[in-house]
Design a protein around this motif. Sequence first.
Motif, PDB file in Angstrom:
ATOM      1  N   ARG A 130       0.833  -1.216   0.000  1.00 25.08           N
ATOM      2  CA  ARG A 130       0.000   0.000   0.000  1.00 25.08           C
ATOM      3  C   ARG A 130       0.864   1.262   0.000  1.00 25.08           C
ATOM      4  NH1 ARG A 130      -3.336  -3.380   2.888  1.00 25.08           N
ATOM      5  NH2 ARG A 130      -2.490  -2.902   4.927  1.00 25.08           N
ATOM      6  N   ARG A 131       1.952   1.252   0.767  1.00 28.26           N
ATOM      7  CA  ARG A 131       2.852   2.412   0.758  1.00 28.26           C
ATOM      8  C   ARG A 131       3.503   2.597  -0.598  1.00 28.26           C
ATOM      9  NH1 ARG A 131       6.332   2.167   6.168  1.00 28.26           N
ATOM     10  NH2 ARG A 131       6.691   0.133   5.286  1.00 28.26           N
ATOM     11  N   LEU A 132       3.845   1.500  -1.240  1.00 24.77           N
ATOM     12  CA  LEU A 132       4.416   1.550  -2.585  1.00 24.77           C
ATOM     13  C   LEU A 132       3.412   2.151  -3.562  1.00 24.77           C
ATOM     14  CD1 LEU A 132       6.953   0.675  -4.187  1.00 24.77           C
ATOM     15  CD2 LEU A 132       5.822  -1.496  -4.600  1.00 24.77           C
ATOM     16  N   ALA A 133       2.144   1.798  -3.400  1.00 20.35           N
ATOM     17  CA  ALA A 133       1.097   2.312  -4.284  1.00 20.35           C
ATOM     18  C   ALA A 133       0.872   3.805  -4.087  1.00 20.35           C
ATOM     19  CB  ALA A 133      -0.207   1.561  -4.043  1.00 20.35           C
ATOM     20  N   GLU A 134       1.204   4.320  -2.912  1.00 21.19           N
ATOM     21  CA  GLU A 134       1.003   5.742  -2.628  1.00 21.19           C
ATOM     22  C   GLU A 134       2.133   6.625  -3.157  1.00 21.19           C
ATOM     23  OE1 GLU A 134       0.570   5.750   1.603  1.00 21.19           O
ATOM     24  OE2 GLU A 134      -1.422   4.836   1.513  1.00 21.19           O
ATOM     25  N   LEU A 135       3.217   6.010  -3.585  1.00 19.85           N
ATOM     26  CA  LEU A 135       4.329   6.793  -4.139  1.00 19.85           C
ATOM     27  C   LEU A 135       3.899   7.517  -5.401  1.00 19.85           C
ATOM     28  CD1 LEU A 135       7.407   4.391  -3.937  1.00 19.85           C
ATOM     29  CD2 LEU A 135       7.075   6.497  -2.668  1.00 19.85           C
ATOM     30  N   PRO A 136       4.445   8.700  -5.636  1.00 19.38           N
ATOM     31  CA  PRO A 136       4.159   9.376  -6.901  1.00 19.38           C
ATOM     32  C   PRO A 136       4.736   8.572  -8.063  1.00 19.38           C
ATOM     33  CG  PRO A 136       5.313  10.846  -5.370  1.00 19.38           C
ATOM     34  CD  PRO A 136       5.290   9.487  -4.756  1.00 19.38           C
ATOM     35  N   SER A 137       4.223   8.824  -9.243  1.00 17.88           N
ATOM     36  CA  SER A 137       4.701   8.092 -10.414  1.00 17.88           C
ATOM     37  C   SER A 137       6.160   8.445 -10.710  1.00 17.88           C
ATOM     38  CB  SER A 137       3.834   8.405 -11.628  1.00 17.88           C
ATOM     39  OG  SER A 137       4.035   9.740 -12.022  1.00 17.88           O
ATOM     40  N   ARG A 138       6.774   7.642 -11.526  1.00 20.17           N
ATOM     41  CA  ARG A 138       8.180   7.840 -11.891  1.00 20.17           C
ATOM     42  C   ARG A 138       8.384   9.209 -12.539  1.00 20.17           C
ATOM     43  NH1 ARG A 138      11.813   6.711 -16.125  1.00 20.17           N
ATOM     44  NH2 ARG A 138      13.735   5.750 -15.412  1.00 20.17           N
ATOM     45  N   GLU A 139       7.439   9.598 -13.401  1.00 18.65           N
ATOM     46  CA  GLU A 139       7.548  10.878 -14.095  1.00 18.65           C
ATOM     47  C   GLU A 139       7.502  12.043 -13.112  1.00 18.65           C
ATOM     48  OE1 GLU A 139       5.350   8.442 -15.047  1.00 18.65           O
ATOM     49  OE2 GLU A 139       6.587   7.755 -16.722  1.00 18.65           O
ATOM     50  N   VAL A 140       6.614  11.947 -12.110  1.00 17.27           N
ATOM     51  CA  VAL A 140       6.509  13.011 -11.105  1.00 17.27           C
ATOM     52  C   VAL A 140       7.799  13.099 -10.300  1.00 17.27           C
ATOM     53  CG1 VAL A 140       5.304  13.702  -8.995  1.00 17.27           C
ATOM     54  CG2 VAL A 140       3.997  12.902 -10.961  1.00 17.27           C
ATOM     55  N   LEU A 141       8.340  11.949  -9.897  1.00 21.10           N
ATOM     56  CA  LEU A 141       9.592  11.950  -9.136  1.00 21.10           C
ATOM     57  C   LEU A 141      10.743  12.525  -9.954  1.00 21.10           C
ATOM     58  CD1 LEU A 141       9.395   8.518  -7.296  1.00 21.10           C
ATOM     59  CD2 LEU A 141       9.161  10.789  -6.304  1.00 21.10           C
ATOM     60  N   LEU A 142      10.827  12.156 -11.236  1.00 26.14           N
ATOM     61  CA  LEU A 142      11.875  12.713 -12.095  1.00 26.14           C
ATOM     62  C   LEU A 142      11.704  14.217 -12.256  1.00 26.14           C
ATOM     63  CD1 LEU A 142      12.171   9.968 -14.860  1.00 26.14           C
ATOM     64  CD2 LEU A 142      13.844  10.536 -13.104  1.00 26.14           C
ATOM     65  N   GLY A 143      10.459  14.675 -12.372  1.00 26.34           N
ATOM     66  CA  GLY A 143      10.193  16.107 -12.463  1.00 26.34           C
ATOM     67  C   GLY A 143      10.637  16.851 -11.216  1.00 26.34           C
ATOM     68  N   ARG A 144      10.402  16.244 -10.054  1.00 31.58           N
ATOM     69  CA  ARG A 144      10.825  16.877  -8.794  1.00 31.58           C
ATOM     70  C   ARG A 144      12.352  16.958  -8.708  1.00 31.58           C
ATOM     71  NH1 ARG A 144       6.786  14.090  -4.382  1.00 31.58           N
ATOM     72  NH2 ARG A 144       4.884  15.073  -5.138  1.00 31.58           N
ATOM     73  N   VAL A 145      13.032  15.889  -9.120  1.00 31.52           N
ATOM     74  CA  VAL A 145      14.495  15.892  -9.099  1.00 31.52           C
ATOM     75  C   VAL A 145      15.022  16.958 -10.049  1.00 31.52           C
ATOM     76  CG1 VAL A 145      16.544  14.548  -9.731  1.00 31.52           C
ATOM     77  CG2 VAL A 145      14.748  13.506  -8.356  1.00 31.52           C
ATOM     78  N   LEU A 146      14.453  17.012 -11.244  1.00 31.35           N
ATOM     79  CA  LEU A 146      14.888  18.006 -12.227  1.00 31.35           C
ATOM     80  C   LEU A 146      14.628  19.421 -11.724  1.00 31.35           C
ATOM     81  CD1 LEU A 146      16.097  18.421 -15.017  1.00 31.35           C
ATOM     82  CD2 LEU A 146      13.780  18.371 -15.946  1.00 31.35           C
ATOM     83  N   GLY A 147      13.466  19.624 -11.114  1.00 28.75           N
ATOM     84  CA  GLY A 147      13.155  20.944 -10.548  1.00 28.75           C
ATOM     85  C   GLY A 147      14.137  21.328  -9.458  1.00 28.75           C
ATOM     86  N   GLY A 148      14.505  20.352  -8.621  1.00 29.65           N
ATOM     87  CA  GLY A 148      15.481  20.608  -7.564  1.00 29.65           C
ATOM     88  C   GLY A 148      16.855  20.955  -8.116  1.00 29.65           C
ATOM     89  N   MET A 149      17.180  20.353  -9.262  1.00 27.65           N
ATOM     90  CA  MET A 149      18.473  20.657  -9.879  1.00 27.65           C
ATOM     91  C   MET A 149      18.452  22.007 -10.587  1.00 27.65           C
ATOM     92  SD  MET A 149      19.360  16.826 -11.280  1.00 27.65           S
ATOM     93  CE  MET A 149      20.446  17.394 -12.542  1.00 27.65           C
ATOM     94  N   GLN A 150      17.291  22.394 -11.125  1.00 28.23           N
ATOM     95  CA  GLN A 150      17.205  23.644 -11.870  1.00 28.23           C
ATOM     96  C   GLN A 150      17.097  24.872 -10.964  1.00 28.23           C
ATOM     97  OE1 GLN A 150      13.874  22.993 -14.450  1.00 28.23           O
ATOM     98  NE2 GLN A 150      15.192  22.450 -16.174  1.00 28.23           N
TER      99      GLN A 150
END
Length: 176
Positions: free
Chosen positions: A123-143
């Motif tokens: 259930r916790r795994l299912a609550e994680l954001p999608s891969r695309e959202v996580l990549l977007g957050r990482v990219l935003g943090g880098m930018q």
Amino acid sequence: MPTREEKKAILEELKAKLSTCKAAVLTDYRGLNVASITKVRRRLREAGGEFKVVKNTLTRIAAREIGLEGLDPYLAGPTAIAFGFADPVAPAKAIAELAREFKQLEVKGGILEGRVIDAREVRRLAELPSREVLLGRVLGGMQAPLYGFAGALQGLLRSLVYVLEAIRKQKAGEAA
């Protein structure tokens, strides 16, 4: 009743799926009719996974033969496994969504990257954001620091232009 050769083929298929999947979710499908199971299979296929009704004994043997320990407690009663081969979060998300739609579909446990996990972790795994959202957050943090740096440089350049303009006006005023 499957023949000995059919059981061997099923066992080999289960071993291959269990050893190559990124994640798998073990479910109790008791109470679902054929139309509902077909809908579950279709949704999982769209998510890049596969839903397979399995025999507990063959699954136990397959898990033991590939070195997957701790799966036995989850292999009681009717069992179907949702396999995910590309994205480890996809089968958990799909099953969680389907469990809300079909109340009879119950998560027993799962496998994540070769490790057995319980229903709570699924259930916790299912609550994680999608891969695309996580990549977007990482990219935003880098930018973000780059944007701040660019803004600081722009401010320095603007100040330099103002100083040069003031010097130009001062020299033009002295020459006149």
